[in-house]
Design a protein around this motif. Structure first.
Motif, PDB file in Angstrom:
ATOM      1  N   PRO A  83       7.027  -2.518   0.755  1.00 41.76           N
ATOM      2  CA  PRO A  83       5.862  -3.323   0.390  1.00 41.76           C
ATOM      3  C   PRO A  83       5.969  -4.287  -0.593  1.00 41.76           C
ATOM      4  O   PRO A  83       6.752  -4.332  -1.391  1.00 41.76           O
ATOM      5  CB  PRO A  83       5.035  -2.106  -0.175  1.00 41.76           C
ATOM      6  N   THR A 111       0.957  -4.667  -4.045  1.00 42.50           N
ATOM      7  CA  THR A 111       0.705  -3.464  -3.653  1.00 42.50           C
ATOM      8  C   THR A 111       0.669  -2.647  -5.080  1.00 42.50           C
ATOM      9  O   THR A 111       0.320  -1.813  -5.035  1.00 42.50           O
ATOM     10  CB  THR A 111       1.493  -2.711  -2.733  1.00 42.50           C
ATOM     11  N   SER A 151       3.612   4.486   3.503  1.00 38.82           N
ATOM     12  CA  SER A 151       3.233   3.216   4.403  1.00 38.82           C
ATOM     13  C   SER A 151       3.503   3.179   5.678  1.00 38.82           C
ATOM     14  O   SER A 151       4.270   4.067   6.295  1.00 38.82           O
ATOM     15  CB  SER A 151       3.979   1.911   3.590  1.00 38.82           C
ATOM     16  N   SER A 204       0.041  -1.288   5.574  1.00 38.99           N
ATOM     17  CA  SER A 204      -0.862  -0.577   4.581  1.00 38.99           C
ATOM     18  C   SER A 204      -0.021   0.459   4.129  1.00 38.99           C
ATOM     19  O   SER A 204       1.106   0.976   4.571  1.00 38.99           O
ATOM     20  CB  SER A 204      -2.101  -0.129   5.726  1.00 38.99           C
ATOM     21  N   SER A 216       0.200   3.384   0.303  1.00 38.94           N
ATOM     22  CA  SER A 216      -0.318   4.072  -0.879  1.00 38.94           C
ATOM     23  C   SER A 216       0.531   4.410  -1.783  1.00 38.94           C
ATOM     24  O   SER A 216       1.847   4.511  -1.395  1.00 38.94           O
ATOM     25  CB  SER A 216      -1.422   5.134  -0.947  1.00 38.94           C
ATOM     26  N   TRP A 217       0.367   4.116  -3.130  1.00 36.83           N
ATOM     27  CA  TRP A 217       1.410   4.553  -4.190  1.00 36.83           C
ATOM     28  C   TRP A 217       0.455   5.525  -5.106  1.00 36.83           C
ATOM     29  O   TRP A 217      -0.294   5.680  -5.381  1.00 36.83           O
ATOM     30  CB  TRP A 217       1.751   3.384  -5.138  1.00 36.83           C
ATOM     31  N   SER A 219      -2.646   3.702  -6.045  1.00 33.96           N
ATOM     32  CA  SER A 219      -2.803   2.413  -5.235  1.00 33.96           C
ATOM     33  C   SER A 219      -2.816   2.577  -3.962  1.00 33.96           C
ATOM     34  O   SER A 219      -1.991   3.204  -3.186  1.00 33.96           O
ATOM     35  CB  SER A 219      -1.841   1.357  -5.552  1.00 33.96           C
ATOM     36  N   TRP A 240      -3.476   0.328  -0.241  1.00 31.44           N
ATOM     37  CA  TRP A 240      -3.409  -1.163  -0.036  1.00 31.44           C
ATOM     38  C   TRP A 240      -3.172  -1.562   1.341  1.00 31.44           C
ATOM     39  O   TRP A 240      -2.874  -0.625   2.159  1.00 31.44           O
ATOM     40  CB  TRP A 240      -2.275  -1.709  -0.839  1.00 31.44           C
ATOM     41  N   THR A 241      -3.635  -2.788   1.634  1.00 32.29           N
ATOM     42  CA  THR A 241      -3.247  -3.250   3.036  1.00 32.29           C
ATOM     43  C   THR A 241      -2.559  -4.637   2.776  1.00 32.29           C
ATOM     44  O   THR A 241      -2.947  -5.315   1.653  1.00 32.29           O
ATOM     45  CB  THR A 241      -4.442  -3.354   3.859  1.00 32.29           C
ATOM     46  N   ASP A 242      -1.909  -4.966   3.582  1.00 37.11           N
ATOM     47  CA  ASP A 242      -1.345  -6.305   3.415  1.00 37.11           C
ATOM     48  C   ASP A 242      -0.947  -6.862   4.891  1.00 37.11           C
ATOM     49  O   ASP A 242       0.161  -6.671   5.580  1.00 37.11           O
ATOM     50  CB  ASP A 242       0.015  -6.271   2.659  1.00 37.11           C
ATOM     51  N   ALA A 270      -4.914  -9.661   1.795  1.00 38.74           N
ATOM     52  CA  ALA A 270      -4.433  -8.533   1.060  1.00 38.74           C
ATOM     53  C   ALA A 270      -5.077  -7.993   0.376  1.00 38.74           C
ATOM     54  O   ALA A 270      -6.267  -8.847  -0.217  1.00 38.74           O
ATOM     55  CB  ALA A 270      -2.969  -8.802   0.770  1.00 38.74           C
ATOM     56  N   ALA A 284      -5.627  -4.351  -2.624  1.00 39.76           N
ATOM     57  CA  ALA A 284      -5.386  -3.236  -3.261  1.00 39.76           C
ATOM     58  C   ALA A 284      -5.878  -2.672  -4.290  1.00 39.76           C
ATOM     59  O   ALA A 284      -6.890  -3.024  -5.009  1.00 39.76           O
ATOM     60  CB  ALA A 284      -3.759  -3.384  -3.705  1.00 39.76           C
TER      61      ALA A 284
END
Length: 269
Positions: A36, A40, A155, A161, A163-164, A179, A181-183, A190, A192
């Motif tokens: 990622p 993100t 991911s 897409s 998460s963290w 977090s 997120w999408t990218d 993008a 987050a």
């Protein structure tokens, strides 16, 4: 005769299936998942660093200053309290991975430093299962810290897409920040959303960072302060640094309040 033909075909089908599975596994072992992007976990919020310019220090009491004050809550968490895992993850971006045959994990390893401290090591692992990836970030520091899992996430294998979860410290191994997120693969859009999980006044507060390279004001953050039940929306140009902020609680209206490229208050167009 039909029964004989079917019997003869069974080994061929089984052999073909095994060959396809082995080929798929070999392909997975030769191609690591997409790591990622930095945003993100650590979006670029330098536009609100008042120490970086004289204009920032002068404008600290205006519209830009109010925006910077709100963004500062999250930059202090990411770049002060959680500076070790954030810096560790950023260090792995661009690092070459290798496949560990014994653990069947992709591994990225890198040494890194943080301000006033050195000799840290990070090991990022990826466990690929079809289109899904489980990430774990282990950090070591001399004899004091031995592969503490400071962050983990999940991911899609193409990095679009995920998460963290970031943990506070080896002494207090509780989730501080998450977090989601999408990218997108066109690299123009993008987002987050960072949510505070740590107990205290800020628990439940969040900040959503969005980037849209096609817009004049190509960066947006929306901030929710749980302690005050207040929402703030901030938009700015990454290149020109002009922008606008909206907060009904602060300004007593729902209009945007703007600043120019020198960070000085100006009339919104």
């Amino acid at each position: 005769m039909k029964r004989l033909i079917a019997t003869l075909l069974i080994p061929v089908v089984v052999l073909s299936a095994c060959t396809e599975d082995e080929s798929s596994n070999d392909m997975d072992n030769n191609t690591p998942p997409t790591v990622p992007s930095e945003s993100t976990m650590a979006p670029d919020l330098d536009a609100f660093d008042e120490e970086s310019s004289e204009e920032g220090r002068v404008a600290a009491i205006g519209n830009w200053g109010y925006a910077a004050l709100n963004v500062g809550v999250y930059t202090s968490i990411l770049y002060q309290h959680l500076v070790i895992p954030v810096t560790a993850f950023k260090a792995t971006v661009g690092t070459e991975a290798y496949f560990d045959e014994e653990t069947e994990l992709w591994v990225w390893e890198k040494n890194f430093d943080i301000p006033a401290q050195s000799d840290y090591q990070v090991k990022l692992t990826a466990d690929v299962d079809g289109n899904d990836v489980d990430w774990k970030g282990y950090i070591s520091h001399g004899t004091e810290i031995d592969e503490f899992m400071w962050f983990e996430g999940e991911s899609t294998v193409n990095g679009e897409s995920g998460s963290w979860m970031l943990y506070e410290s080896p002494e207090n191994p509780n989730v501080w920040l998450t977090s989601d997120w999408t990218d997108e693969d066109d690299e123009t859009v993008a987002d987050a959303t960072f949510t505070v999980m740590k107990e205290g006044d800020n628990k439940g507060s969040w900040i959503k960072f969005e980037a849209d390279a096609t817009a004049d004001l190509d960066r947006t953050v929306t901030i929710f302060d749980a302690s005050m039940d207040n929402e703030v929306t901030i938009m700015w140009s990454q290149a020109e640094v002009n922008g606008q902020v909206m907060s009904e609680a602060h300004f007593d209206d729902t209009a945007y309040h703007c600043w120019d490229a020198n960070l000085m208050d100006t009339t919104c167009e």
